[in-house]
Design a protein around this motif. Structure first.
Motif, mmCIF file in Angstrom:
data_model
loop_
_atom_site.group_PDB
_atom_site.id
_atom_site.type_symbol
_atom_site.label_atom_id
_atom_site.label_comp_id
_atom_site.label_asym_id
_atom_site.label_seq_id
_atom_site.Cartn_x
_atom_site.Cartn_y
_atom_site.Cartn_z
ATOM 1 N N UNK A 8 55.009 23.799 20.231
ATOM 2 C CA UNK A 8 53.598 24.172 20.162
ATOM 3 C C UNK A 8 53.161 24.390 18.722
ATOM 4 N N UNK A 9 53.976 25.102 17.952
ATOM 5 C CA UNK A 9 53.641 25.358 16.541
ATOM 6 C C UNK A 9 53.583 24.048 15.767
ATOM 7 N N UNK A 10 54.556 23.196 15.970
ATOM 8 C CA UNK A 10 54.579 21.908 15.280
ATOM 9 C C UNK A 10 53.377 21.056 15.663
ATOM 10 N N UNK A 11 53.080 20.989 16.961
ATOM 11 C CA UNK A 11 51.963 20.164 17.437
ATOM 12 C C UNK A 11 50.630 20.669 16.903
ATOM 13 N N UNK A 12 50.410 21.983 16.950
ATOM 14 C CA UNK A 12 49.147 22.515 16.457
ATOM 15 C C UNK A 12 49.037 22.380 14.938
ATOM 16 N N UNK A 75 41.336 30.556 10.954
ATOM 17 C CA UNK A 75 41.581 30.811 12.383
ATOM 18 C C UNK A 75 42.984 30.368 12.783
ATOM 19 N N UNK A 76 43.406 29.223 12.274
ATOM 20 C CA UNK A 76 44.761 28.742 12.539
ATOM 21 C C UNK A 76 45.799 29.708 11.974
ATOM 22 N N UNK A 77 45.551 30.195 10.758
ATOM 23 C CA UNK A 77 46.479 31.137 10.135
ATOM 24 C C UNK A 77 46.552 32.441 10.919
ATOM 25 N N UNK A 78 45.399 32.922 11.381
ATOM 26 C CA UNK A 78 45.397 34.139 12.199
ATOM 27 C C UNK A 78 46.209 33.943 13.479
ATOM 28 N N UNK A 79 46.032 32.791 14.115
ATOM 29 C CA UNK A 79 46.793 32.511 15.336
ATOM 30 C C UNK A 79 48.290 32.435 15.063
ATOM 31 N N UNK A 80 48.665 31.852 13.940
ATOM 32 C CA UNK A 80 50.087 31.769 13.604
ATOM 33 C C UNK A 80 50.665 33.152 13.300
ATOM 34 N N UNK A 84 53.848 35.599 15.566
ATOM 35 C CA UNK A 84 55.122 36.039 14.970
ATOM 36 C C UNK A 84 55.976 36.833 15.977
ATOM 37 N N UNK A 85 55.405 37.735 16.760
ATOM 38 C CA UNK A 85 56.269 38.447 17.734
ATOM 39 C C UNK A 85 56.912 37.517 18.766
ATOM 40 N N UNK A 86 56.225 36.454 19.150
ATOM 41 C CA UNK A 86 56.800 35.514 20.108
ATOM 42 C C UNK A 86 57.952 34.730 19.484
ATOM 43 N N UNK A 87 57.806 34.401 18.216
ATOM 44 C CA UNK A 87 58.827 33.617 17.530
ATOM 45 C C UNK A 87 60.037 34.477 17.213
ATOM 46 N N UNK A 88 59.827 35.766 16.960
ATOM 47 C CA UNK A 88 60.897 36.640 16.527
ATOM 48 C C UNK A 88 61.849 37.033 17.669
#
Length: 89
Positions: A8-12, A75-80, A84-88
């Protein structure tokens, strides 16, 4: 970290890069095509003639679309940052 989150991170990220670069690249390509058609019809083969109109067109595009590009990127940066908690995990 789940593989779905990474995809998802890569695609977005790729989609965001394409959406931000596309208007500027299309305008540059269009102006270059128009200048090359004019050069071909007038037999004017000066290589540096196409640079100034391209630069002006790209800067004009950045002036008009800059606020949209900046808000989209923030907005993209805020979403990323919120992800962080999901990735961690």
């Amino acid at each position: 970290m789940d593989l779905g989150v990474v995809i998802y991170i890569f695609r977005t990220s790729v989609f965001q890069v394409i959406m931000l670069a596309m208007p500027v690249l299309l305008i540059g390509m269009l102006v270059g095509l128009i200048i090359s058609i004019i050069q071909a019809t007038t037999s004017l083969q000066e290589q540096t003639l196409s640079f100034v109109p391209k630069i002006v067109a790209i800067l004009t595009t950045l002036i008009f679309l800059g606020p949209w590009m900046m808000s989209s990127l923030s907005e993209f940066t805020k979403n990323m940052i919120l992800m962080i908690p999901q990735v961690a995990r």
